[in-house]
Enzyme design. Structure first.
Site, short mmCIF file in Angstrom:
data_model
loop_
_atom_site.label_atom_id
_atom_site.label_comp_id
_atom_site.label_asym_id
_atom_site.label_seq_id
_atom_site.Cartn_x
_atom_site.Cartn_y
_atom_site.Cartn_z
N CYS A 1 0.57 -1.07 -0.05
CA CYS A 1 -0.16 -0.09 -0.02
C CYS A 1 0.96 1.40 0.08
O CYS A 1 1.48 1.52 -0.77
CB CYS A 1 -0.91 -0.16 1.15
SG CYS A 1 -2.31 1.03 1.06
N HIS B 1 -3.36 -5.50 0.27
CA HIS B 1 -2.99 -6.05 1.41
C HIS B 1 -2.98 -7.52 1.56
O HIS B 1 -3.97 -8.07 2.00
CB HIS B 1 -3.71 -5.48 2.61
CG HIS B 1 -3.55 -3.83 3.17
ND1 HIS B 1 -2.58 -3.45 3.73
CD2 HIS B 1 -4.14 -2.73 2.31
CE1 HIS B 1 -2.60 -2.23 4.00
NE2 HIS B 1 -3.50 -1.67 3.07
N GLU C 1 -1.54 -9.62 3.35
CA GLU C 1 -1.56 -9.82 4.84
C GLU C 1 -2.84 -10.27 5.38
O GLU C 1 -2.90 -11.25 6.31
CB GLU C 1 -0.82 -9.07 5.77
CG GLU C 1 -1.51 -7.86 5.97
CD GLU C 1 -1.08 -6.87 5.25
OE1 GLU C 1 -1.35 -5.38 5.48
OE2 GLU C 1 -0.85 -6.84 3.88
#
Length: 544
Positions: free
Chosen positions: A378, A514, A516
Site C-alpha cells: 500500500c 494488503h 497479509e
C-alpha cells in the site's frame, strides 16, 4: 439451530479473548462443526476505520469491505470461515441504527430506551451474524464492569433466556496474577470478576484463567468452588510463545469436550494434525531470517498484527525462524539506513500521514541500490514509486499529494472514482468524510505473464483486499516505464496500477493491496512465501 458461546473478559483488558475464542473455534471446526465468530465493540465509533493504530491497533479489512477490529484477523487465521461486515459491530453502529429508526417513526411514538430497543438491536445483529453456523462464538469487547459494555452484557443475558437451556454457554476469561512479593498466585481478582458477572445475571459456564505459569490444582479448585463450577470447567490459559499452541493446550484440558457436552452437539473426534504440524514447524526451524519492518507504529506491534503473522506463516512453511527488526522510520531520517545492516529483506507496510515517510523512502532506496529483497504494501508501494521517480526518472520533486498537496510531480494522487466489492461505482471528493470512503475489500487484479508477481502467485488473475484513498497517477505511466519501472498488475478494468516491480533487481515488488489479510498458518500466502524465499537467497549469498 445455532448454538451460542458468549466470551467475556474480566480483571484487565487485553487478556487475549480473541485468540482464546478463535482457538476454541478451531477445535470445534476440527470436530466437523460449522463455526463463525462475532466481535462486539463497546466504543462509540461506528467502526475503527478512523481510529489511530496507537489507540486501537490494526484495522482488519474483510472481503466485503468492512473495516473491523483486529480480532477478526485472529478469527480468519484460526478458522476456515470468512468474516464479513456482519461479524463486527460497535455501540456507535447500534445506536446509529436505532436513532435512524426513531427518526423514521419506526417505533410509532414509543419512548426509545436501552432496554428493549438497544438490546433488541444487539440481539438482531448477533443472530444475523450467526447465519446458519452450528456454533456462533460472540466476543464482548472490554471488561466486565465497564459502563460501555453493559448493554451488550444485558443483551447476551437475555439471549440465554430466549434460546433456552443447552443452547448457550458463557465463557469468561480472567487473570490469575502471580505476586513476586508474596511468592504466590492470587485468585481473588478472578473471584471478584465472576461475582461482578453474576451480579448482572450471568453465571459463567467455563473460566479461562490467564496466567504466566501453570495454576496449581488447589488454586483451580478454589476458583471453581467460589464460581459455582466443577473443577474441569476451570481451564488454565498460560502464556505461550505462539498463539498457535492454544488449540492444543485447550484440547489437552478437555475444553472442547466440555463445550460439546454442554451444548449437546453431535460431533466427531477432532483432527488436530494440522495444528500439530504447525507446532512441529515452529519448534524445529532449520535456520533464521531477519526481516526489517520500517514503519511509524513500530512501538506498538499490534498495529501490524496481520503483517507479522503472515511473515511468521511464510517462515513456518520455509522452516525458518523469523526475527523482526522493527525500525522507526524517523530513526532512518536522523541517522541513515545503517540500522538495516542486519536485514535479509526489507518491508515497508501501509500507513497514513506524512510522519516518517522520508525515512521510509531512504529505506526503499537502500533496498533498491543494495539489491536487498523489498516488499512494499500500500503506502510502501506508493513510496517505492516516489523513490524511483526521484532518483531514477529525474522527477526530483515527485511526491504523493497525501504528503505534499502542492507537489509539481504528483505521481500518487487521491483516488476519486473506483468500484467497490459489490460492483458499484464509488466517489470521493477532497474534504469529504474520512470514515468508510476508501477503496475497501476484495478486488480482482490481473498480473502480467512472466512477472515476478505472476511467478509468485502461479496464476494471472488474483483477488486481494484493499484499504486506501490514494493511487498511482496514470499520467506517469510512460515516463516511469521508460526509466525501467514495470507495472505488472492492474485492476480488472485496467484503470488502476496494482503491482510495480524492478526488473534486474533480485526481488523488488510493491502492491497496492494488503496480502497479509488473507494469510493463515495452514496455507500461508504465495507472495509472502516468495518474499521469504528471496530473503533466504540473499542471506545465503551474503554468507550469513
Amino acid at each position: 439451530m445455532t448454538k451460542y458461546i458468549f466470551v467475556t473478559g474480566g480483571v484487565v483488558s487485553s487478556l487475549g479473548k480473541g485468540a482464546a475464542g478463535a482457538a476454541l473455534g478451531a477445535l470445534l471446526e476440527a470436530r466437523g462443526l460449522r463455526v463463525t465468530m462475532l466481535k462486539l465493540d463497546p466504543y462509540i465509533n461506528v467502526d475503527p476505520g478512523t481510529m489511530s493504530p496507537f489507540q486501537h491497533g490494526e484495522v482488519f479489512v474483510t472481503a466485503d469491505g468492512a473495516e473491523t477490529d483486529l480480532d477478526l484477523g485472529h478469527y480468519e487465521r484460526f478458522l476456515s470461515a470468512r468474516m464479513s461486515q456482519r461479524n463486527n459491530f460497535t455501540t456507535g453502529l447500534v445506536y446509529q441504527t436505532v436513532i435512524e429508526k426513531e427518526r423514521r417513526g419506526d417505533y410509532l411514538g414509543r419512548t426509545v430506551q436501552v432496554i428493549p430497543h438497544i438490546t433488541d438491536e444487539i440481539k438482531r445483529r448477533i443472530r444475523l451474524g450467526a447465519g446458519d453456523a452450528d456454533v456462533a462464538m460472540v466476543e464482548i469487547g472490554g471488561t466486565v464492569g465497564d459502563i460501555e459494555s453493559q448493554p451488550f452484557l444485558e443483551a447476551i443475558r437475555q439471549m440465554a433466556v430466549d434460546e433456552g437451556r443447552g443452547n448457550t454457554i458463557f465463557l469468561h476469561l480472567t487473570l490469575v496474577p502471580y505476586l513476586p512479593s508474596a511468592g504466590e498466585m492470587k485468585t481473588k481478582p478472578t473471584q471478584h470478576s465472576v461475582r461482578e458477572l453474576r451480579a448482572i445475571g450471568i453465571q459463567p459456564d467455563v473460566l479461562l484463567c490467564r496466567a504466566d505459569r501453570p495454576i496449581p490444582e488447589d488454586h483451580r479448585a478454589k476458583i471453581a468452588l467460589f464460581s459455582n463450577l466443577p473443577d474441569r470447567a476451570v481451564i488454565s490459559a498460560i502464556d505461550t510463545d505462539s498463539i498457535y499452541r492454544i488449540p492444543l493446550l485447550f484440547h489437552a484440558q478437555g475444553l472442547d469436550d466440555l463445550v460439546v457436552e454442554d451444548l449437546q452437539l453431535q460431533s466427531k473426534a477432532p483432527d488436530l494434525s494440522v495444528w500439530q504440524g504447525i507446532i512441529d514447524a515452529l519448534e524445529h526451524p532449520q535456520g533464521e531470517l531477519c526481516i526489517a519492518l520500517v514503519g511509524k507504529y513500530v512501538g506498538l506491534t499490534e498495529s501490524y498484527k496481520s503483517l507479522s503473522e503472515a511473515l511468521l506463516h511464510a517462515g513456518l512453511r520455509a522452516r525458518r525462524k523469523i526475527r523482526f527488526l522493527y525500525v522507526d522510520a524517523e530513526e532512518i531520517e536522523e541517522h541513515g539506513p545503517e540500522c538495516l545492516a542486519a536485514a535479509d529483506a526489507i518491508l515497508v507496510p501501509g500507513g497514513f500521514g506524512g510522519r516518517g515517510t522520508e525515512g521510509k523512502i531512504r529505506a526503499i532506496r537502500h533496498a533498491r541500490e543494495q539489491r536487498i529483497p523489498y516488499l512494499g504494501i500500500c503506502l510502501g508501494m506508493q513510496l517505492a514509486v516516489v523513490e524511483f521517480a526521484r532518483h531514477c526518472a529525474s522527477l526530483v520533486a515527485a511526491n504523493s499529494t497525501e504528503l505534499d498537496p502542492d507537489t509539481p510531480e504528483p505521481v500518487i494522487t487521491l483516488m476519486q472514482r473506483w468500484t467497490d466489492p459489490s460492483g458499484k461505482v464509488a466517489y470521493r471528493e477532497e474534504g469529504g468524510n474520512l470514515g468508510g470512503t476508501m477503496r475497501l475489500g476484495a478486488q480482482t487484479c490481473i498480473l502480467e505473464p512472466g512477472s515476478l508477481a505472476e511467478r509468485a502467485y502461479g496464476q494471472r488473475e488474483i483477488e486481494e483486499r484493499h484499504r486506501h484513498r490514494f493511487e498511482f497517477n496514470n499520467r506517469y505511466l510512460e515516463p516511469l516505464a521508460q526509466a525501467g519501472l514495470r507495472f505488472s498488475g492492474r485492476s480488472a478494468d485496467a484503470a488502476l496500477v496494482e503491482v510495480i516491480e524492478l526488473p534486474g533487481h533480485p526481488w523488488f515488488l510493491g502492491c497496492q493491496f494488503h496480502p497479509e489479510f488473507t494469510s493463515n498458518p495452514r496455507q500461508g500466502h504465495p507472495l509472502f512465501d516468495a518474499f521469504i524465499a528471496a530473503a533466504e537467497n540473499y542471506r545465503s549469498q551474503e554468507g550469513r
